[in-house]
Motif scaffolding. Structure first.
Motif, PDB file in Angstrom:
ATOM      1  N   THR A 198       1.068  -1.182   0.075  1.00 11.82           N
ATOM      2  CA  THR A 198       0.003  -0.100  -0.007  1.00 11.82           C
ATOM      3  C   THR A 198       0.908   1.040  -0.004  1.00 11.82           C
ATOM      4  OG1 THR A 198      -0.041   0.072   2.207  1.00 11.82           O
ATOM      5  CG2 THR A 198      -1.635  -1.154   1.433  1.00 11.82           C
ATOM      6  N   LEU A 199       0.061   2.189  -0.328  1.00 15.04           N
ATOM      7  CA  LEU A 199       0.949   3.664  -0.221  1.00 15.04           C
ATOM      8  C   LEU A 199       1.790   3.799   1.135  1.00 15.04           C
ATOM      9  CD1 LEU A 199      -1.260   5.968  -2.424  1.00 15.04           C
ATOM     10  CD2 LEU A 199       0.658   4.566  -3.164  1.00 15.04           C
ATOM     11  N   SER A 200       1.210   3.511   2.033  1.00 14.74           N
ATOM     12  CA  SER A 200       1.501   3.884   3.338  1.00 14.74           C
ATOM     13  C   SER A 200       2.834   3.070   3.675  1.00 14.74           C
ATOM     14  CB  SER A 200       0.642   3.946   4.397  1.00 14.74           C
ATOM     15  OG  SER A 200       0.317   2.532   4.792  1.00 14.74           O
ATOM     16  N   GLU A 201       2.673   1.715   3.449  1.00 12.96           N
ATOM     17  CA  GLU A 201       3.696   0.735   3.473  1.00 12.96           C
ATOM     18  C   GLU A 201       4.799   1.153   2.632  1.00 12.96           C
ATOM     19  OE1 GLU A 201       1.013  -3.323   4.407  1.00 12.96           O
ATOM     20  OE2 GLU A 201       1.377  -2.788   2.274  1.00 12.96           O
ATOM     21  N   ARG A 202       4.549   1.603   1.541  1.00 14.07           N
ATOM     22  CA  ARG A 202       6.083   2.093   0.734  1.00 14.07           C
ATOM     23  C   ARG A 202       6.386   3.326   1.407  1.00 14.07           C
ATOM     24  NH1 ARG A 202       2.981   2.225  -5.201  1.00 14.07           N
ATOM     25  NH2 ARG A 202       1.356   1.054  -4.249  1.00 14.07           N
TER      26      ARG A 202
ATOM     27  N   GLN B 236       1.914  -6.054   5.105  1.00 15.55           N
ATOM     28  CA  GLN B 236       2.885  -6.434   4.093  1.00 15.55           C
ATOM     29  C   GLN B 236       4.044  -6.120   4.151  1.00 15.55           C
ATOM     30  OE1 GLN B 236       0.112  -6.782   0.044  1.00 15.55           O
ATOM     31  NE2 GLN B 236       0.054  -4.697   0.757  1.00 15.55           N
ATOM     32  N   PHE B 237       4.273  -5.157   5.020  1.00 12.35           N
ATOM     33  CA  PHE B 237       5.630  -4.400   5.044  1.00 12.35           C
ATOM     34  C   PHE B 237       6.426  -5.348   5.854  1.00 12.35           C
ATOM     35  CE2 PHE B 237       8.695  -2.051   7.727  1.00 12.35           C
ATOM     36  CZ  PHE B 237       9.488  -1.687   6.821  1.00 12.35           C
ATOM     37  N   THR B 238       6.049  -5.833   7.192  1.00  9.42           N
ATOM     38  CA  THR B 238       6.787  -6.448   7.952  1.00  9.42           C
ATOM     39  C   THR B 238       7.729  -7.779   7.614  1.00  9.42           C
ATOM     40  OG1 THR B 238       5.064  -5.574   9.275  1.00  9.42           O
ATOM     41  CG2 THR B 238       7.006  -6.597  10.831  1.00  9.42           C
ATOM     42  N   PRO B 239       6.656  -8.568   6.765  1.00 14.35           N
ATOM     43  CA  PRO B 239       7.413  -9.776   6.552  1.00 14.35           C
ATOM     44  C   PRO B 239       8.683  -9.442   5.545  1.00 14.35           C
ATOM     45  CG  PRO B 239       5.083  -9.767   5.953  1.00 14.35           C
ATOM     46  CD  PRO B 239       5.632  -8.469   6.510  1.00 14.35           C
ATOM     47  N   TRP B 240       8.760  -8.665   4.710  1.00 12.35           N
ATOM     48  CA  TRP B 240       9.664  -8.040   3.808  1.00 12.35           C
ATOM     49  C   TRP B 240      10.919  -7.359   4.819  1.00 12.35           C
ATOM     50  CZ3 TRP B 240      10.062 -10.130  -0.593  1.00 12.35           C
ATOM     51  CH2 TRP B 240       8.920 -10.091  -1.320  1.00 12.35           C
ATOM     52  N   PHE B 241      10.624  -6.776   5.997  1.00 14.99           N
ATOM     53  CA  PHE B 241      11.463  -6.431   6.932  1.00 14.99           C
ATOM     54  C   PHE B 241      12.281  -7.607   7.336  1.00 14.99           C
ATOM     55  CE2 PHE B 241      12.873  -5.033  10.892  1.00 14.99           C
ATOM     56  CZ  PHE B 241      13.511  -3.922  10.927  1.00 14.99           C
TER      57      PHE B 241
END
Lengths: 280, 569
Positions: free
Chosen positions: B6-10, B154-159
């Protein structure tokens, strides 16, 4: 069974499960590790136990950096064959100032807990430079770069300070003179040697360990460290080698050539003397 | 993949990368002249490399709301590939240094190429790179499927995934530069350790948040193991790595503990890294992929409970068996023996539970290499835990310790259990997640299986021989009561075994390369087909419409708790 019914409820709560795991898993560590810090008999006390000089400490760092501990242990176990092969078994006090300890877990090469003084400096230097020059069947890597890399001594005061923070009794004077002491130990000179001896004891080795008096190399530090192994305290040599030693199932070799085998052991396990004479 | 954020995750990703880049720059400048500066540059480059796809997707629109109805599998896909790449690197280094032990001059006159610096690259490469990535990827898959819910965001798994790989990179390159604190399996220095703490806490929080969103009342047994793995590894890592850095702009630090206390802490860590990294996490894998692949429910719910808590409780006591006959007080050594022997009960409980689960599906074991990987993994799990308990007994240990028997034992677990269960899980997971009927080449899976098995057997037989030979030679006396063999005699006796071990490793490595090739080709096929079939395929494995290939899975489909309960009642 109520146990399984209880669990049936527990597994509906992730936090409960997590807390359960933490609680159950921490018992073993707490019971085994915490007492080692509080029971006095864990480590013998020895007022004469000396600390590493800055040069030896730098050598210890190189020993770790090159991964020597992966193939050499520094722990003579309380087994008859080990005491006969290496020397008195290791005491806890000997690694009291070892942050971290280097007891090791594998002997691809022999144990080094008692190697200090066993071979000459020249033997150690040549052997590290290319082990197969002295021991053709050896599989130890060659560490040629130690002889061509000057030792970085500038940050040694920082190293001693960090060691003091974790409990090693270095005093202010030792810290302030760490770099010059390291230089002095590898560069024989009566004046600076006297200072070093005053700080670290009369028995401190002061020599051009690598045979190059003009420059302090990493080889100097490494050999200085190896030569002090097992020599920081005399306590293990005074402890009576008692009957308490565990005798392993002794495998007797009953062949006719046992006499030859003894000679071979004498030559191979103590080639230091022979080579020392050669080198000198 | 970035467009799915999402935009905020980006935006969050931007800030995190900016922070990482800034930290990297700061380290690079502050640590000039120290090898640590290299890691500053590495962090900066890592941040820049990740910023690029983010920049490319800057104009991508907000992803549609329906995404929340689907599982989030992108990080899993990347994790699988990373795991296999690290596996091939780590095993290749292992084979290389194995041959160095037979041919020590077969190397460069350079510090970085020496055995002592390459060895931790091998151990960390396979344990953390291969094993760690496999655990992260499969845990993301299992926690979603067994709870029938999407990852918490969606962000944390990438982190977690990318942060962990940055840690692996810092660790491996550090060893080559001579950065190590020399604690076995915890070699990375203080700043890498701090990085891992941040990543690991995030991982724990993500896992708990995802569990909290599950649509199943019960948490499936695989998740207990993954949870234990995450929690206990955090505790072990923090305590064993307590150290005082020489300076904040240099790599070197001094361990907080010394001598006997350090030895006990180190092997409490070392043994439980085996327990909770290499056992608990992979048992999580076993408990999901094996029953799912076999199409059978777990044999016994009660055995799962007993084994789980048995392992969690008993393992933590067993570390002292690494220190028999040393300066460690006798009472700790004795506790270590007792608990190591008791450990056999939950270990064999798990192995038996896995094998009994296969009752009714043995015909599949015969015909499908994928399931056979998992079956043999369970067998090796049983064998190496038996061997471990056996070697923990003092008289046995007096012979085996310090010899290659220990190395053989470790590899019986690492190759036979950890790697085989991972390959088996990947071979079932890859087709599911890329929505293929099967792997690119089932034949190559079969080839891999036999290569792996013959490699393991060659490896183990040679090192058992090596270890026992060396141990016996060390303690052999002549008639006149003196030691019969010099140390060098025992080194010479090892040579044929070292060569054979290298060959065994090479066979296993070949299999791993085939696995990587097979997975990459499966992905390629999926991409080609995906391109031709347009977006129809897009609908990922949403709970209401699961993909056809995973037709009515016994556990992921049916509520996990219910499947187990059937046995419990």
């Amino acid at each position: 069974m109520p146990l399984f019914r209880g669990h049936y409820r527990l597994e509906k709560h992730s936090i409960g499960l997590a807390l359960g795991i933490i609680a159950v898993s921490s018992i073993g560590g707490i019971m085994e590790i915490a007492p080692l810090f509080t029971i006095d008999e864990t480590v013998q006390s020895d007022p004469d136990m000396r600390v590493y000089t800055p040069l030896e400490l730098a050598g210890r760092h190189i020993y770790m950096r090159e991964g020597c501990y992966a193939c050499h242990s520094q722990m003579v176990r309380t087994l008859r064959d080990e005491v006969e092969r290496y020397g008195p078994y290791s005491l806890a006090v000997e690694s009291q100032y070892d942050h971290p300890m280097l007891w090791g877990s594998k002997r691809t090469g022999p144990d080094l807990a008692r190697v200090g003084g066993k071979y000459s400096d020249a033997w150690q230097t040549l052997h590290l430079y290319n082990p197969r020059d002295l021991v053709p069947e050896s599989i130890m890597p060659a560490y040629r770069w130690l002889l061509r890399t000057p030792l970085d001594m500038s940050d040694l005061p920082g190293h001693l300070t960090a060691m003091r923070r974790v409990g090693v009794p270095y005093d202010d004077e030792m810290i302030a003179n760490a770099a010059s002491d390291a230089h002095a130990q590898a560069t024989p000179d009566p004046e600076s040697a006297a200072e070093l001896h005053a700080r670290y004891g009369e028995a401190t080795n002061v020599r051009a360990f690598d045979g190059l008096p003009d420059v302090v190399t990493e080889m100097d530090a490494m050999v200085a460290y190896l030569q002090i192994l097992g020599r920081l305290t005399e306590l293990p040599y005074e402890t009576p080698v008692a009957e308490e030693l565990e005798e392993p199932e002794v495998v007797e070799r009953s062949d006719a050539e046992s006499g030859a085998a003894v000679r071979r052991v004498a030559e191979r396990d103590a080639p230091g003397q022979a080579t020392t004479e050669l080198v000198r | 993949m970035v467009a799915t954020l999402t935009l905020s995750e980006r935006r969050t990703a931007q800030w995190v990368l900016l922070a990482l880049g800034a930290v990297g720059l700061l380290i690079a400048l502050a640590a000039r002249g120290d090898p640590m500066a290299f890691h500053g540059v590495l962090m900066l480059l890592f941040a820049a490399a990740l910023a690029w796809p983010l920049f490319q997707a800057r104009n991508a629109p907000e992803p549609p709301e329906e995404r929340l109805e689907r599982y989030y599998d992108d990080p899993i896909k990347v994790g699988i590939v990373l795991s296999l790449v690290w596996g091939v690197i780590g095993m290749a280094v292992g084979v290389w240094i194995a041959f160095l032990m037979a041919y020590p001059d077969m190397t460069l006159d350079a510090a970085w190429a020496s055995f002592g610096r390459l060895r931790p690259v091998h151990t960390s490469g396979v344990i953390f790179g291969f094993g760690g990535n496999a655990l992260i990827a499969t845990s993301f898959h299992v926690v979603q499927r067994t709870g029938r819910n999407r990852l918490a965001d969606q962000f944390t798994p990438w982190f977690v995934l990318l942060g962990f790989n940055l840690f692996c990179l810092v660790a491996a390159t550090g060893y080559l530069l001579g950065i190590t604190q020399s604690k076995e399996y915890a070699e990375p220095e203080w700043y890498a350790d701090l990085l891992l703490v941040v990543v690991w806490v995030t991982y724990l929080v993500l896992y708990l948040r995802t569990l909290a969103r599950r649509r199943e009342p019960h948490i499936y047994v695989a998740n207990w193991y993954y949870l234990a793995f995450i929690l206990v590894v955090a505790v072990l890592h923090v305590i064993n790595n307590l150290a005082v850095p020489v300076s904040l702009s240099g790599a070197k630090s001094y361990s907080a503990f010394s001598g006997v206390q350090d030895a006990m802490t180190q092997w409490w860590y070392g043994h439980n890294a085996v327990a909770f990294f290499l056992t608990a996490g992979f048992l999580g894998m076993l408990y999901y992929y094996l029953p799912k692949c076999a199409g059978r429910p777990i044999y016994s719910y009660r055995m799962s409970i007993i084994s789980f808590w048995g392992i969690t409780f008993l393992y933590m006591w067993a570390g002292s068996h690494h220190l028999h006959y040393t300066a460690l007080p006798q009472w700790v050594q004795s506790l270590g023996v007792g608990f190591s022997v008791m450990l056999l009960v939950p270990s064999w409980g798990s192995a038996a539970n896995a094998l009994l689960t296969l009752n009714g599906a043995w015909h599949k074991v015969r015909t499908q290499a994928t399931l056979r990987f998992m079956m043999v993994a369970a067998v090796f799990y049983g064998l190496s835990t038996f061997e471990g308990s056996f070697m923990a007994i003092r008289p046995v240990n007096s012979l085996s310790h310090y010899t290659d028997w220990t190395v053989g034992h470790v590899h019986s677990g690492a190759l036979g259990w950890v790697a085989l269960i991972t390959f088996g899980s990947f071979y079932s997971l890859v087709p599911w997640i890329w929505k293929r009927e099967r792997m690119y080449s089932p034949r190559l899976v079969e080839v891999h299986f036999w290569l792996a098995l013959s490699g393991i057997v060659t490896y183990l037989v040679s090192l058992w021989n090596a270890g026992i030979t060396q141990g016996v030679m060390w303690r052999t006396y002549t008639d006149s009561g003196t030691l019969a063999y010099s140390f060098l005699d025992t080194v010479i006796a090892m040579e044929p075994y070292y060569v054979a071990r290298g060959v065994g490793g090479l066979l296993f490595l070949t299999g791993a390369c085939i696995a990587l090739y097979n997975v990459l080709m499966t992905i390629r096929e999926a991409k080609l087909e995906g391109a031709s079939e347009a977006d129809a395929e897009e609908s990922s494995a949403a709970p209401p419409d699961r993909p056809a290939s995973a037709s009515t899975p016994p556990i992921g489909g049916a509520p996990a708790g219910a499947a187990l309960r059937a046995r419990a009642d």
